[in-house]
Design a protein around this motif. Sequence first.
Motif, short mmCIF file in Angstrom:
data_model
loop_
_atom_site.label_atom_id
_atom_site.label_comp_id
_atom_site.label_asym_id
_atom_site.label_seq_id
_atom_site.Cartn_x
_atom_site.Cartn_y
_atom_site.Cartn_z
N PHE A 145 21.70 -42.20 28.43
CA PHE A 145 20.63 -40.96 27.54
C PHE A 145 20.94 -41.76 26.07
O PHE A 145 19.58 -41.95 25.25
N LEU A 146 22.14 -41.38 25.25
CA LEU A 146 21.81 -42.18 24.06
C LEU A 146 21.60 -43.39 23.71
O LEU A 146 20.50 -43.61 22.67
N THR A 147 22.58 -43.99 24.69
CA THR A 147 21.44 -45.36 24.00
C THR A 147 20.19 -45.68 24.27
O THR A 147 19.57 -46.95 22.68
N THR A 148 19.54 -45.36 25.03
CA THR A 148 18.39 -45.15 25.58
C THR A 148 17.04 -44.40 23.59
O THR A 148 16.18 -45.52 23.37
N VAL A 149 17.61 -43.46 23.71
CA VAL A 149 16.80 -42.75 22.50
C VAL A 149 17.49 -43.58 21.23
O VAL A 149 16.68 -43.69 20.49
N ILE A 150 18.74 -43.97 20.92
CA ILE A 150 18.34 -44.65 19.93
C ILE A 150 18.37 -46.46 19.54
O ILE A 150 17.73 -46.43 18.90
N GLU A 151 17.87 -47.00 20.82
CA GLU A 151 16.80 -48.01 20.79
C GLU A 151 16.49 -47.64 20.42
O GLU A 151 14.78 -48.34 19.75
N GLY A 152 14.98 -46.09 20.79
CA GLY A 152 13.86 -46.34 20.90
C GLY A 152 13.38 -45.54 19.69
O GLY A 152 12.57 -46.07 19.32
N LEU A 153 14.03 -45.34 18.97
CA LEU A 153 14.49 -44.86 17.82
C LEU A 153 13.84 -45.25 16.86
O LEU A 153 13.47 -44.96 15.63
#
Length: 144
Positions: free
Chosen positions: A42-50
Motif C-alpha cells: 500500500f505505501l509504495t503504491t500511494v507514494i508513487e501515485g502521489l
Amino acid sequence: MQRLYSTFARGWPGVGLLCLRLIAVIAAVHYAVIGFVSQPTFLTTVIEGLAGLLLCAGLWTPIAGAGLSIFAFWSAFSVPGDPWGQILLAVVGAALAMLGLATLAAGIALLGPGAWSVDARLFGRKRFNISPKSGVTTPDYPVD
C-alpha cells in the motif's frame, strides 16, 4: 526552489519538460492503479501515485521526482521470490518499464519543472515595477 534551478524553461524547452512530466504522470498513475489491484504494498503504491500527481501539477518537482525515482527503482528490483529464476518476458518487461520510469523521474527532478508549473508560479523569478510617483511596487509574474 529558485536556488535549485537557475531558470524555469520557457518556449520549446518548457513544452518538452511539460511533455516529460505528463509521460511520467501517466506511467506513475498506471503503475499505482495496477499496484492497488495486484500487490498489497500500500505505501509504495500511494507514494508513487502521489508523486505522479505532484509531477502533474509541477509542485515540489525535485522532491516528487526524486521520490518517484527511488520508489520506481525499488519496485523494479523488489520482485517476490527468486528474480533470477523468473526470467519471463512479462517480469523483465515490467522491471525495464519501472527502470525507465525511475530514469525519467530522476531526469525531471534534475532538470526542473519548467515554466508551466506551480513551482514556477510560486518560486520563479519576479520583476517588480516601481512607479516613480507613488513608490508602490507591482509584481509582474513570472520573469526568467
